[in-house]
Scaffold this active site. Structure first.
Site, PDB file in Angstrom:
ATOM      1  N   GLU A 162       0.857  -1.190   0.000  1.00 38.80           N
ATOM      2  CA  GLU A 162       0.000   0.000   0.000  1.00 38.80           C
ATOM      3  C   GLU A 162       0.888   1.233   0.000  1.00 38.80           C
ATOM      4  O   GLU A 162       1.830   1.334   0.794  1.00 38.80           O
ATOM      5  CB  GLU A 162      -0.908   0.019   1.225  1.00 38.80           C
ATOM      6  CG  GLU A 162      -1.781   1.268   1.329  1.00 38.80           C
ATOM      7  CD  GLU A 162      -2.738   1.225   2.522  1.00 38.80           C
ATOM      8  OE1 GLU A 162      -3.164   0.108   2.894  1.00 38.80           O
ATOM      9  OE2 GLU A 162      -3.039   2.294   3.089  1.00 38.80           O
ATOM     10  N   GLU A 193      -2.715  11.366   3.163  1.00 37.42           N
ATOM     11  CA  GLU A 193      -3.808  11.233   4.111  1.00 37.42           C
ATOM     12  C   GLU A 193      -3.749  12.437   5.049  1.00 37.42           C
ATOM     13  O   GLU A 193      -2.663  12.842   5.476  1.00 37.42           O
ATOM     14  CB  GLU A 193      -3.708   9.943   4.923  1.00 37.42           C
ATOM     15  CG  GLU A 193      -3.899   8.678   4.108  1.00 37.42           C
ATOM     16  CD  GLU A 193      -3.741   7.429   4.949  1.00 37.42           C
ATOM     17  OE1 GLU A 193      -4.753   6.787   5.260  1.00 37.42           O
ATOM     18  OE2 GLU A 193      -2.588   7.101   5.289  1.00 37.42           O
TER      19      GLU A 193
END
Length: 473
Positions: free
Chosen positions: A173, A178
């Site tokens: 990932e 974020e």
């Protein structure tokens, strides 16, 4: 450099990948293949040392279904527990109220919007390029304005194309950006993978704006990626640079793109009375570049067992959970069992004793647990107390601790015992052996097991439980 492949709709979509997507135009046209919806190559998209391979400017009337998919629901249709594996609250939809092309500050942008409904709870959208657009190396630029608010969790990220072959994090990932809504001025770029100990590897770089928040204006979040390193940047300022080590082969294979806004979860926490809705992630563009002059190596073969949490666990793995000076019981292995709620098991370097500990990653949703089994049954009758330290999710309020012999078993429950908070987020428990009523202590072959973590509502809790410094005294 991979050869160009173009999407069927709306824009240049020259895919930086190693499988074929329908080719309909050539890159030299510098426009989309659709005669009625031409999109010129953006002037500011040309960067010295890079070649633009695919982009979406979100200038059309609708989301390009030739590039983007919607993932729908609460995660269970994708092999995850409800809450997408993070105990999130939102239901993802493909409705226009949750994902649409809109105007913002004279820009045509993609809006991914989280809503709260008095009847249906929270809804949002999650878009992916899985099966349509893949990326292997190069530079990814995403210009976006983030939402904010307690419990709001926007993400621009990537997962390995082999997600269906190997479970997370073995697929890898890459979190391009974020921003946790309760801290809207701080950005995080993160890598997740399976490390050489069959555990969860995680590396993160963070950056805080000197003033304002990422919800105030648009910023360009960039990831530059080669077979040896991954670099995260914000507005062309490098935030972090990570080497791809030999136990990080996930990052030498192709990935697909993801954009979503989650509501709630273990990391951001949950909405409260201060959280306002709607909250929208606004994306001006996504651009993927190749690096001029870079000739990448072939993708390494996938070794599923090696890149699966737990992997090929050694027979004496449980030894790392015992206090380093406690050898009285001999070697122990670890075994998991359950009805879908059994944990994946791996070694962690999050420890309070020795170099390693044992981690259980519970999926939630059903019963399950794991135990330490001795190579040969041993007597614990000379001891009065079992001592162990655990690091558990905040939501976990109870679990069953069981000891067994071939002819007997006895259990106690964590909720009935006080723990002492010690270093590094661990809590130490000291439980009298006399509380394990009926146990044959002369012939014990399972000196520790951990079952069925639940929350205050009696629901099975997903999350990581770390066990360390186990001994008897």
């Amino acid at each position: 450099m991979p050869s160009p492949h173009l999407s069927k709709k709306g824009r240049i979509q020259n895919v930086l990948l190693f499988f074929i997507i329908a080719a309909a135009c050539t890159l030299s046209l510098l426009q989309s293949c659709s005669d009625d919806n031409e999109v010129e190559l953006p002037v500011d998209a040309q960067i010295e040392g890079y070649t633009l391979e695919w982009f979406d400017e979100f200038n059309g009337n609708s989301i390009d279904e030739g590039s983007w998919n919607f993932e729908i629901g609460d995660g269970r249709d994708y092999g995850l527990p409800a809450g997408w594996g993070n105990n999130e609250l939102q239901i993802y939809t493909d409705e226009q109220q949750n994902a649409a092309i809109v105007e913002d500050d004279d820009l045509s942008v993609l809006a991914i919007t989280a809503l709260r409904d008095e009847t249906d709870g929270y809804t949002s959208s999650k878009l992916t390029t899985n099966g349509k657009i893949s990326v292997l190396y190069g530079r990814i630029d995403i210009k976006a304005k983030m939402p904010q608010g307690q419990g709001i969790w926007p993400a621009l990220w990537m997962l390995g194309d082999n997600r269906g072959e190997v479970n997370w994090p073995g697929c890898g990932e890459i979190d391009i950006a974020e921003v946790i809504g309760s801290d809207p001025s701080t950005y995080h770029g993160t890598l997740h993978y399976t490390n050489g100990n069959y555990g969860k590897g995680e590396i993160q770089g963070s950056y805080s704006l000197p003033s304002g928040a990422f919800s105030d204006d648009y910023h360009v979040f960039s990831t530059e990626w080669t077979d040896t390193q991954i670099t995260f940047s914000v507005d062309d300022t490098q935030i972090a640079n990570f080497s791809i080590e030999e136990d990080m082969l996930e990052f030498r294979r192709s990935f697909y793109l993801i954009m979503n806004v989650a509501v709630g979860g273990y990391w951001p926490g949950y909405p409260n009375e201060s959280t306002s809705f709607p909250q929208s992630l606004l994306v001006d563009y996504v651009r993927v570049y190749s690096i001029d002059g870079y000739n990448p190596p072939a993708e390494p073969p996938l070794e599923i067992e090696k890149e699966t949490l737990g992997g090929n666990l050694p027979d004496d793995l449980a030894n790392v959970a015992f206090n380093d000076d406690f050898k009285a019981l001999g070697d122990a292995k670890v075994v998991a069992y359950g009805a879908g709620g059994q944990p994946s098991i791996y070694v962690s370097d999050n420890t309070i004793n020795g170099a390693q500990s044992i981690a259980y990653n519970f999926p939630g949703g059903n019963w399950g647990g794991a135990w330490f089994e001795l190579a040969a049954a041993a007597s614990i009758s000379d001891y009065s107390t079992i001592v162990f330290s655990v690091k558990i999710p905040d939501e976990l309020t109870d679990a069953e601790i069981k000891l067994e012999s071939p002819s007997s078993a006895a259990a106690v429950f964590l909720i009935n015992y006080q723990s002492e908070e010690i270093e590094n987020g661990f809590h130490e428990y000291r439980i009298p052996l006399s509380d394990f009523e009926g146990l044959d202590t002369e012939n014990t072959h399972i000196p520790f097991s951990f079952w069925n973590p639940i929350n205050e509502n009696g629901e099975f809790v997903p999350g990581e439980v770390i066990i360390d410094n186990l001994y008897f005294e």
